[in-house]
Design an enzyme around this catalytic site. Structure first.
Site, PDB file in Angstrom:
ATOM      1  N   GLU A   8       0.878  -1.179   0.000  1.00 12.52           N
ATOM      2  CA  GLU A   8       0.000   0.000   0.000  1.00 12.52           C
ATOM      3  C   GLU A   8       0.904   1.214   0.000  1.00 12.52           C
ATOM      4  O   GLU A   8       1.088   1.900   1.003  1.00 12.52           O
ATOM      5  CB  GLU A   8      -0.970   0.020   1.180  1.00 12.52           C
ATOM      6  CG  GLU A   8      -2.113   1.021   0.903  1.00 12.52           C
ATOM      7  CD  GLU A   8      -2.963   1.380   2.096  1.00 12.52           C
ATOM      8  OE1 GLU A   8      -3.531   0.473   2.718  1.00 12.52           O
ATOM      9  OE2 GLU A   8      -3.057   2.594   2.388  1.00 12.52           O
ATOM     10  N   HIS A  10       2.026   4.631  -2.170  1.00 10.99           N
ATOM     11  CA  HIS A  10       1.365   5.493  -3.144  1.00 10.99           C
ATOM     12  C   HIS A  10       2.298   6.412  -3.913  1.00 10.99           C
ATOM     13  O   HIS A  10       3.338   6.806  -3.412  1.00 10.99           O
ATOM     14  CB  HIS A  10       0.304   6.334  -2.437  1.00 10.99           C
ATOM     15  CG  HIS A  10      -0.659   5.520  -1.639  1.00 10.99           C
ATOM     16  ND1 HIS A  10      -1.471   4.573  -2.211  1.00 10.99           N
ATOM     17  CD2 HIS A  10      -0.925   5.470  -0.310  1.00 10.99           C
ATOM     18  CE1 HIS A  10      -2.210   3.992  -1.272  1.00 10.99           C
ATOM     19  NE2 HIS A  10      -1.892   4.509  -0.112  1.00 10.99           N
ATOM     20  N   HIS A 165      -9.254   0.732  -1.062  1.00  9.25           N
ATOM     21  CA  HIS A 165      -8.491   1.725  -0.293  1.00  9.25           C
ATOM     22  C   HIS A 165      -9.415   2.846   0.192  1.00  9.25           C
ATOM     23  O   HIS A 165     -10.367   3.199  -0.499  1.00  9.25           O
ATOM     24  CB  HIS A 165      -7.370   2.295  -1.183  1.00  9.25           C
ATOM     25  CG  HIS A 165      -6.475   3.243  -0.467  1.00  9.25           C
ATOM     26  ND1 HIS A 165      -6.767   4.585  -0.330  1.00  9.25           N
ATOM     27  CD2 HIS A 165      -5.301   3.031   0.188  1.00  9.25           C
ATOM     28  CE1 HIS A 165      -5.800   5.159   0.370  1.00  9.25           C
ATOM     29  NE2 HIS A 165      -4.904   4.243   0.694  1.00  9.25           N
ATOM     30  N   ASP A 286       1.951   2.284   3.756  1.00 11.89           N
ATOM     31  CA  ASP A 286       1.123   3.471   3.461  1.00 11.89           C
ATOM     32  C   ASP A 286       1.988   4.696   3.179  1.00 11.89           C
ATOM     33  O   ASP A 286       1.596   5.828   3.446  1.00 11.89           O
ATOM     34  CB  ASP A 286       0.112   3.781   4.580  1.00 11.89           C
ATOM     35  CG  ASP A 286      -1.165   4.415   4.018  1.00 11.89           C
ATOM     36  OD1 ASP A 286      -1.198   4.774   2.813  1.00 11.89           O
ATOM     37  OD2 ASP A 286      -2.142   4.568   4.774  1.00 11.89           O
TER      38      ASP A 286
HETATM   39 MN    MN Z   1      -3.035   4.453   1.740  1.00 13.16          MN
END
Ligand code: MN
Length: 326
Positions: A8, A10, A165, A286
């Site tokens: 995850e 980005h 998400h 994240d």
């Molecule tokens: Mn995220």
């Protein structure tokens, strides 16, 4: 240091950056969130190397495509983002792979882009940021809508995972947070919207109609491993018209995988392991909304068995995405 795969993680393109800035915050990094979102190579690789991340599966920021309510623009922006991601992966295939962004505003266009992304661009799956706004900012459509059945059929055929998400819920759906702005976003509202969304999908029977679908949920399942027993306890006594054939824990243990993104804490990890098993949990950070070092330092020292750590750290990702790494 444990070798890990993270999924995850980005990036942004200039066209989708505006929405990401809402979630920016002070960071100990020398680069800010926007710079780290746009950097697909140098700084990111350095942070990966420092923390034992051998492979990252990249995904576009939130809400990005899902908030572009003008359908042709959503279709076009998804194509641009996927092409740019594919260029990055092409340059460094040993370190980067990708999730496709999809214009869920138009299920037929989403199917075409899904096919292109998986079969031509080599994407390993799909990451969608919750509900999509369609034609007008006020029209939010969740993924349990029956218009998406052909999409689920195609996804099942291609046999790639779907990552649900978070994004900020519509104002009308967070009236309970009125005057409590600090509880919006990742602090609380993201999890409520995403766990609710996942329950809508499971309880509406999508996984009965398409039993081989693979759903990924971040943040250790957005609270569901902790809460699902009570939900099922009530549903088992009164179904109240629920279309799904089974209770929620059935799908959680058959169709759902969760990641550790943004949840670097051992008690909820142990709860998730007890409820779902170590085979259904995958390491993630994240980035850049969280620090890779926070995720890695916690996980590398986490008091679980070495065997479970290897599974969660990388082997489950290798199996789920059929990765060609050893
Ligand atoms: Mn995220």
């Amino acid at each position: 240091m444990l070798r890990k795969v993270a999924l995850e993680e980005h990036f942004a393109i200039p066209e989708t950056m505006e929405g990401a800035l809402l979630y920016g915050r002070d960071s100990p990094s020398v680069l800010g969130i926007p710079e780290r979102l746009l950097d697909m190579m140098d700084y990111r690789l350095m942070e990966m190397d420092e923390n034992g991340i051998e492979l990252t599966i990249l995904s576009l920021n939130s809400p990005a495509i899902q908030e572009i309510y003008k359908v042709p623009d959503a279709i076009e922006t998804a194509r641009i983002a996927n092409d740019r991601l594919a260029e990055t992966v092409e340059k460094r295939r040993t370190r980067f792979r990708g999730f496709a962004a999809l214009p869920m505003q138009d299920p037929e266009a989403a199917i075409l882009e899904l096919r292109r992304a998986v079969t031509e661009l080599g994407m390993l799956g799909v990451l969608v940021n919750g509900f999509s706004q369609i034609d007008s900012p006020d029209n939010d459509v969740y993924l349990d809508d029956r218009r998406y059945d052909p999409f689920w059929s195609e996804l099942q055929k291609l046999d790639v995972p779907f990552y649900l998400h978070p994004r900020e819920p519509m104002p009308g759906n967070v009236k309970m947070l009125e005057n409590h702005y600090w509880l919006h976003g990742a602090a609380w509202a993201f999890g409520v919207d995403t766990s609710t969304h996942a329950l809508r999908m499971m309880s509406s029977g999508i996984f009965d109609r398409y039993p081989r679908l693979k759903l990924l949920i971040g943040h250790l399942g957005e609270g569901l491993p902790f809460l699902v027993w009570r939900c099922d306890n009530m549903l088992s006594k009164r179904k109240r018209g629920m279309p799904a054939k089974h209770l929620m824990a059935y799908y959680m243990n058959k169709n759902v995988w969760v990641t550790t993104s943004g949840q670097f804490h051992t008690p909820p990890l142990i709860c998730t392991m007890l409820q779902m098993g170590a085979d259904r949990i995958l390491f993630s950070t994240d980035y850049p909304f969280e620090e890779i070092s926070d995720a890695s330092n916690w996980f590398d020292a986490c008091p679980i068995s070495e065997s479970d750590k290897r599974k969660i750290g990388r082997q489950n990702a290798i199996d789920l995405f059929k990765l060609d790494i050893r």
